[in-house]
Every structure is written in C-alpha cells, then in structure tokens.
Design a protein around this motif. Sequence first.
Motif, PDB file in Angstrom:
ATOM      1  N   SER A   1      12.589   5.590   4.199  1.00  0.00           N
ATOM      2  CA  SER A   1      11.910   4.579   3.374  1.00  0.00           C
ATOM      3  C   SER A   1      10.807   3.866   4.151  1.00  0.00           C
ATOM      4  N   GLN A   2      11.093   3.462   5.372  1.00  0.00           N
ATOM      5  CA  GLN A   2      10.061   2.796   6.161  1.00  0.00           C
ATOM      6  C   GLN A   2       8.957   3.767   6.564  1.00  0.00           C
ATOM      7  N   GLY A   3       9.327   5.003   6.848  1.00  0.00           N
ATOM      8  CA  GLY A   3       8.327   6.007   7.214  1.00  0.00           C
ATOM      9  C   GLY A   3       7.361   6.306   6.085  1.00  0.00           C
ATOM     10  N   SER A   4       7.868   6.314   4.852  1.00  0.00           N
ATOM     11  CA  SER A   4       6.978   6.587   3.719  1.00  0.00           C
ATOM     12  C   SER A   4       5.953   5.471   3.555  1.00  0.00           C
ATOM     13  N   VAL A   5       6.350   4.240   3.842  1.00  0.00           N
ATOM     14  CA  VAL A   5       5.412   3.124   3.758  1.00  0.00           C
ATOM     15  C   VAL A   5       4.432   3.158   4.928  1.00  0.00           C
ATOM     16  N   LEU A   6       4.879   3.600   6.076  1.00  0.00           N
ATOM     17  CA  LEU A   6       3.964   3.745   7.208  1.00  0.00           C
ATOM     18  C   LEU A   6       2.929   4.839   6.952  1.00  0.00           C
ATOM     19  N   VAL A   7       3.311   5.884   6.239  1.00  0.00           N
ATOM     20  CA  VAL A   7       2.348   6.921   5.860  1.00  0.00           C
ATOM     21  C   VAL A   7       1.294   6.325   4.924  1.00  0.00           C
ATOM     22  N   LEU A   8       1.718   5.474   3.996  1.00  0.00           N
ATOM     23  CA  LEU A   8       0.765   4.776   3.121  1.00  0.00           C
ATOM     24  C   LEU A   8      -0.204   3.918   3.934  1.00  0.00           C
ATOM     25  N   GLU A   9       0.326   3.215   4.910  1.00  0.00           N
ATOM     26  CA  GLU A   9      -0.525   2.372   5.745  1.00  0.00           C
ATOM     27  C   GLU A   9      -1.515   3.213   6.551  1.00  0.00           C
ATOM     28  N   ALA A  10      -1.054   4.330   7.076  1.00  0.00           N
ATOM     29  CA  ALA A  10      -1.956   5.221   7.819  1.00  0.00           C
ATOM     30  C   ALA A  10      -3.049   5.768   6.906  1.00  0.00           C
ATOM     31  N   PHE A  11      -2.677   6.122   5.674  1.00  0.00           N
ATOM     32  CA  PHE A  11      -3.667   6.586   4.697  1.00  0.00           C
ATOM     33  C   PHE A  11      -4.715   5.505   4.452  1.00  0.00           C
ATOM     34  N   LEU A  12      -4.276   4.265   4.286  1.00  0.00           N
ATOM     35  CA  LEU A  12      -5.220   3.178   4.035  1.00  0.00           C
ATOM     36  C   LEU A  12      -6.117   2.901   5.234  1.00  0.00           C
ATOM     37  N   LEU A  13      -5.603   3.089   6.441  1.00  0.00           N
ATOM     38  CA  LEU A  13      -6.448   2.922   7.621  1.00  0.00           C
ATOM     39  C   LEU A  13      -7.542   3.985   7.666  1.00  0.00           C
ATOM     40  N   VAL A  14      -7.195   5.220   7.333  1.00  0.00           N
ATOM     41  CA  VAL A  14      -8.206   6.286   7.257  1.00  0.00           C
ATOM     42  C   VAL A  14      -9.200   5.979   6.139  1.00  0.00           C
TER      43      VAL A  14
END
Length: 123
Positions: A37-50
């Motif tokens: 669950s936390q990893g999926s949100v971190l992937v979202l954050e990484a996407f937004l940084l890109v």
Amino acid sequence: MLWGYDGWFWASVVLGALSCVICLVQAARGRAPDDFSQGSVLVLEAFLLVYAVGSVFLPVLGPDPSGSLLEYWGYLLTALLIPAGTFVWSLVERSRWSTLILAAAGPVVAVMVYRMNFIYYYQ
C-alpha cells in the motif's frame, strides 16, 4: 473531449486506479499500511515528480499554455503534497484506516492531473 488528453493523463489514471485498488484490498483485509500500500503511493509520488520535471520543460519545448500557468503550478504542487501527506499519515498512524487514507491518493491525483491538462491545453 476525454480522448484528447495526453499519455501523462492516462498514466495517472492507471497508476491512481491501481494504487487505489491495492490500498482498498489491503484495507478490506484489515491490514495496516505495508510495503504494497505504501509502495503504490510512493510510485504515484515518483510519477508526479517526473511529471513536474516535464512541466518545467513543457512551455519551452511544447505549446504555450492556454490557461493560467500559475494555476497549473498550484495544482501540480498540491498534487505533489497529497501522496506525500498520506504516506506520512500512514507512518504516524499504523491502522487499517490509514490504508484507506492511502487509497484516496490515487483518485485525487488522477483528478488533479485531469484538471492540470484542462488548464494547460483547453482553457
């Protein structure tokens, strides 16, 4: 009009939906926030940084914005704060309710990117 949006919007929809489903399943199982669950949100954050890095170059390399660039950046900075905020929440409160809060980040990011695309291309 929905089909006129770019690949970044559709990527946010897919990533947001996957993150939401993962977190909802974990919450339905009664699980506290974990790597999935936390990893999926971190992937979202990484996407937004890109996405943010791409947004820096978009006015130079792409079309000029049709809406307010200040409003666009306001939405982008707010969208960057939402997954980060839910992640910090899940670290502080380790309950299944935090997993539900993590689930909210996916749809919110998709809506924010939808609005950013509308501001930049269609307003």
